[in-house]
Design an enzyme around this catalytic site. Structure first.
Site: not given
Ligand code: NDP
Length: 427
Positions: A258, A173
């Site tokens: 949420y 989400k």
């Molecule tokens: P993070 O910033 O921690 O991680 C995002 C990852 O996406 C990066 O580590 C990277 O992984 C990859 N990535 C690829 N391209 C990009 C870019 N241009 N900029 C940034 N990251 C990029 O994000 P979150 O894990 O917090 O969030 C990811 C998704 O999950 C979002 O949609 C968020 O809303 C959702 N979310 C849901 C939650 C829930 O409780 N259900 C809680 C937190 C987030 P790599 O290095 O492997 O390419």
């Protein structure tokens, strides 16, 4: 004779506990040199699963059934796209508590991180892919489903590409950054005949499910008002969450969602009117492109009013409060990863009581994964399919419009039902 009596007692116990014909406890010998275990201690196998008779007195709530995980080869295999915080801190660890799901491949733009994670989770190096190589997942027979943990604005592209290679998709989400993107994602998955689920973990979390039950059963009379808060304090820039291009918005799609989704699943209704106001403290570069906070109200056809508040610059609070005709349900940490609580206030005879209800803990990420796996295996519509996410996108667009125009507006209605069957109690 003593042995016969013993045997009779054991057979009686087995009958009393339902572990009779198929129960192997009869044959449980225990370790040499000690008295054999009683059927209560050894349990037995029935219908292919291990069961233990209740060992606690009936003053206590009954124990949960012993977990019955699928063997690894029968589980739904997932590729994880995007190795950020949600993937590494919640989703991947949750596979250890899942019954039907296992991680089998990774897609990442950070090769060293991917190799490190793959080693930790027993994923073969040959099952690590770059974003450019995503389509190669098509040939990986172990991968049946793909989990997308990427920044919001990347969800559309990756859902469409995953559908294009015929794999089922569990997408984080918020589903997308606009109603148009969400519609395209639903259509692409339907056309490719793959299942799409949005990772609305709270709809699988036991306390939130218990709150839904209280409303449906009418235990405290009619629901009248909802207060939903989701605020947290943000660190410094740069982060993709502060970028309009990558996040699509600020606090609303990230955490206000949420509150919005809870108001919808708790009432089981769709709002027909909404009013919103948003604010960004001036002078802080973090809020140059996105809103810092939004407060919004929703009115539902039954008359329920929901007051929702989300913000990026206040001490963590994720409380859901439900006001009924005859009681109140308070859930601090309703939207947190763990630590949910439920307090119910109501009249009991001549006094007002406030009682805490304790529900056995289950990892909501594991429940969410297993629900999707169950749907993939049974070819069934998930409880939170793309349509559920798409309607939130439509409502969030309307919330932004109301805030921009400074007036209440009619909420859009979904074209049809947005949810599939409720999750089973075991998944
Ligand atoms: P993070 O910033 O921690 O991680 C995002 C990852 O996406 C990066 O580590 C990277 O992984 C990859 N990535 C690829 N391209 C990009 C870019 N241009 N900029 C940034 N990251 C990029 O994000 P979150 O894990 O917090 O969030 C990811 C998704 O999950 C979002 O949609 C968020 O809303 C959702 N979310 C849901 C939650 C829930 O409780 N259900 C809680 C937190 C987030 P790599 O290095 O492997 O390419």
């Amino acid at each position: 004779m003593a042995q016969d009596q013993d045997g009779a007692t054991r057979r009686g116990l087995l009958r009393a506990t339902g572990l009779t014909a198929a129960g192997v406890a009869i044959g449980a010998a225990g370790a040499p040199g000690y008295p054999p275990p009683s059927p209560i201690d050894a349990g037995g196998v029935q219908d292919g699963r291990v069961r233990f008779p209740e060992w606690r007195g009936d003053a206590e709530p009954p124990s949960a059934p012993t977990p019955n995980p699928l063997p690894p080869g029968e589980r739904v295999g997932y590729a994880i796209i995007g190795l950020g915080r949600i993937s590494l801190e919640e989703t991947l660890p949750a596979f250890a508590e899942s019954r039907m799901s296992r991680p089998v491949a990774l897609v990442s733009g950070s090769p060293e991180k991917a190799r490190t994670v793959a080693r930790r989770y027993g994923i073969a190096e040959g099952s690590i892919y770059s974003y450019e190589e995503l389509e190669r997942l098509r040939e990986n027979r172990e991968v049946q489903a793909v989990y997308i943990g990427l920044p919001n604005a990347m969800h559309r592209e990756y859902v469409v590409r995953v559908a294009g290679i015929g794999k089922h998709v569990l997408c984080e989400k918020p589903m997308a950054t606009s109603p148009e993107e969400a519609a395209e994602m639903v259509t692409s998955c339907a056309r490719a005949n793959v299942r799409l689920m949005i990772a609305y973990r709270c709809q699988y979390e036991p306390y939130n499910r218990a709150a839904i039950e209280i409303v449906r059963r009418g235990e405290l009379g009619k629901l009248r008002f909802i207060e939903a808060t989701n605020v947290q304090s943000s660190g410094p820039a740069p982060q993709w969450r502060f970028s309009r291009r990558l996040a699509g918005g600020g606090a609303l799609p990230d955490i206000g969602l949420y509150c919005l989704n809870a108001a919808r699943y708790v009432t089981g209704e769709e709002p027909d009117q909404l009013f919103a106001s948003s604010y960004s403290p001036p002078g802080d570069p973090r809020w140059a492109e996105i809103e810092e906070s939004v407060s919004f109200g929703l009115r539902f056809p039954s008359g329920v009013v929901a007051n929702c508040l989300c913000g990026y610059d206040a001490f963590n609070d994720k409380t859901l409060r439900l006001h009924f005709e005859r009681g109140t349900v308070e859930m601090p940490d309703a939207f947190s990863y763990e630590g949910q609580q439920m307090y119910v206030s109501r009249r009991e005879g001549q006094i007002a009581v406030r009682e805490q209800r304790r529900i056995p803990h289950k990892n909501q990420f594991a429940l969410e994964l297993d629900h999707f796996s169950e749907c993939v295996r049974a070819n069934r519509q998930p409880h939170t399919p793309g349509e559920e996410g798409a309607h939130d996108q439509a409502l969030m667009a309307a919330i932004y419009r109301s805030a921009a125009e400074g007036r209440p507006i009619q909420a859009p209605k979904p074209p049809g039902p947005t949810r599939g069957p409720a999750p089973s109690s075991e998944s």
